[in-house]
Design an enzyme around this catalytic site. Structure first.
Site, short mmCIF file in Angstrom:
data_model
loop_
_atom_site.label_atom_id
_atom_site.label_comp_id
_atom_site.label_asym_id
_atom_site.label_seq_id
_atom_site.Cartn_x
_atom_site.Cartn_y
_atom_site.Cartn_z
N THR A 12 0.82 -1.23 0.00
CA THR A 12 0.00 0.00 0.00
C THR A 12 0.84 1.26 0.00
OG1 THR A 12 -1.79 -1.09 1.16
CG2 THR A 12 -1.72 1.28 1.37
N SER A 57 1.40 -7.58 -1.26
CA SER A 57 2.09 -8.64 -0.52
C SER A 57 1.29 -9.94 -0.42
CB SER A 57 2.54 -8.16 0.86
OG SER A 57 1.46 -8.10 1.75
N SER A 58 0.04 -9.93 -0.86
CA SER A 58 -0.71 -11.19 -0.95
C SER A 58 -0.06 -12.11 -1.98
CB SER A 58 -2.16 -10.93 -1.37
OG SER A 58 -2.79 -10.14 -0.41
N THR A 88 1.54 -4.75 4.15
CA THR A 88 1.37 -5.18 5.54
C THR A 88 0.76 -6.59 5.65
OG1 THR A 88 -0.81 -4.11 5.63
CG2 THR A 88 1.08 -2.82 6.41
N ASP A 89 0.01 -7.01 4.62
CA ASP A 89 -0.74 -8.27 4.76
C ASP A 89 0.14 -9.47 5.12
OD1 ASP A 89 -3.01 -6.86 4.20
OD2 ASP A 89 -3.25 -7.59 2.15
N THR A 276 -0.67 -22.62 19.60
CA THR A 276 -2.00 -22.28 20.11
C THR A 276 -2.71 -21.26 19.21
OG1 THR A 276 -3.23 -21.32 21.95
CG2 THR A 276 -0.98 -20.53 21.66
N CYS A 278 -4.57 -19.12 20.56
CA CYS A 278 -4.69 -17.92 21.39
C CYS A 278 -3.66 -16.88 20.95
CB CYS A 278 -4.44 -18.25 22.86
SG CYS A 278 -5.65 -19.39 23.52
N1 ASP Z 1 -2.78 -5.47 0.36
C1 ASP Z 1 -1.68 -4.63 0.81
C2 ASP Z 1 -0.42 -5.46 0.80
O1 ASP Z 1 -0.20 -6.23 1.71
C3 ASP Z 1 -1.95 -4.10 2.17
C4 ASP Z 1 -0.89 -3.17 2.72
O2 ASP Z 1 0.17 -2.98 2.20
O3 ASP Z 1 -1.16 -2.57 3.77
O4 ASP Z 1 0.35 -5.36 -0.11
#
Ligand code: ASP
Length: 342
Positions: A12, A57-58, A88-89, A276, A278
């Site tokens: 992102t 990043s997916s 972030t993913d 776990t 949790c």
């Molecule tokens: N879909 C984005 C990624 O992981 C989300 C992000 O960067 O926050 O590439």
């Protein structure tokens, strides 16, 4: 002035909105630098390399992790630290994988990104990126790197990479390290908590690893899970290892068929690691009969691993071509600070 290499993989942070569809899509490294001109004045000499095609990043996979390891190794000597810009993913998976693949790391590797694209007025990109550079460049009083390990810097906190998980799809504080303390807090100053940071060791040498085993699945228990379904998955020849997400302190239903399927898979040479479901705490298979039965079936304790660390550690160990006994032994060691041994 410290020399920092920034590796732009996508995410992102550098995305722009497609005017036709309205969705965010990965964009160029140039767009990113144009939006953060402060990089020129951040007190470090920053060079940037970029994936040929930056990705969401997916789409990250072990091949990309090897590519990042290669970039770091090729630039290891002349640079003081590395900042990886990443979506972030799956950032916590990449951070965990790199902590194992970069054995003997003696320089900072700081992953960061943002919840909002750099072009947006409220974006968290600028702060995350500039502070990540500052942390990657930081030295202690002896001139050694302040943080010689793989970390995630996000929203005022520096976390150990292999202890981190993404916990929010909404808030700017998107990551947490539930089973290990924060390594540094930022506010008006950056406060490093040295007692939790891996100490710099002048005697270790970087030994990069590139092979990761992909034949691993994550199975998550729930009340009513059918033993037949587990049998089916474990029986697949392509499945060589399993991260088994169990209840509480590592417990599973007392289901004979399920236990037999697990024991049979272990006898067939597959490695099953118990972690776990949790968010905090550790597996303790000797605590309840429902946990002990898994121990007796040959399941290994993942202790207080995150799912990301358990998965990438197993991928890493299996990628080394180790025997089942060697993998069992190493899963019980802390290779890069990923588990608590006490
Ligand atoms: N879909 C984005 C990624 O992981 C989300 C992000 O960067 O926050 O590439």
């Amino acid at each position: 002035m410290a020399k920092i290499l920034m590796i732009y993989t996508g995410g992102t942070i550098g995305m722009v909105r497609n005017p036709e569809t309205g969705v965010l899509e990965a964009f160029s490294a140039e767009n990113l630098s144009a939006n953060i001109p402060e990089m020129k004045y951040c007190g470090a000499d920053v060079d940037m390399v970029s994936f040929d095609s930056p990705i969401d990043s997916s789409d990250m996979n072990p091949g990309h992790w090897s590519a990042i390891v290669r970039i770091i190794c090729e630039h290891y000597e002349p640079y003081d630290g590395f900042v990886i810009l990443h979506g972030t993913d799956t950032m916590a998976f990449t951070a965990s994988a790199l902590s194992f693949m970069l054995e003997g790391l003696g320089k900072p590797v700081i992953l960061t990104g943002s919840q909002l694209p750099v072009e947006m007025i409220r974006s968290d990109a600028k702060e995350n990126l500039l502070t990540a550079i500052e942390i990657a460049a930081a030295k202690d009083a002896d001139g050694h790197p302040m943080v010689p390990e793989v970390c995630i810097y996000f929203h005022d906190e520096l976390l150990r990479g292999n202890r981190s998980s993404k916990i929010s799809a909404e808030y700017l504080a998107a990551f947490a390290s539930n089973n290990y303390p924060v390594l540094a807090h930022t506010g008006t100053d950056i406060t490093y908590h040295r007692e939790f940071i891996r100490p710099y060791d002048p005697n270790v040498r970087l030994t990069p690893h590139y092979e990761m085993e992909s034949g691993i699945v994550i199975l998550s228990l729930f009340p009513g899970l059918q033993a037949e379904a587990v049998e089916e998955v474990l029986g697949q020849p392509s499945v060589k290892g399993v991260i088994f997400r169990t209840f509480g302190s590592g417990n599973a239903p007392r289901n004979e068929r399920l236990l037999q399927a697990l024991a049979k898979a272990v006898k067939a040479g597959k490695t099953i690691v118990n972690i776990t479901q949790c968010a905090t705490g550790s597996v303790q298979m000797k605590r309840y009969a429902t946990g002990r039965q898994l121990l007796e079936a040959g399941v290994i304790s993942g202790r207080d691993s995150t799912v990301e660390a358990a998965l990438t550690k197993l991928m890493f160990l299996m990628g080394q071509g180790l025997s089942q006994a060697e993998i069992r032994e190493k899963m019980n060691l802390s290779l890069a600070g990923e588990i608590s041994l006490s």
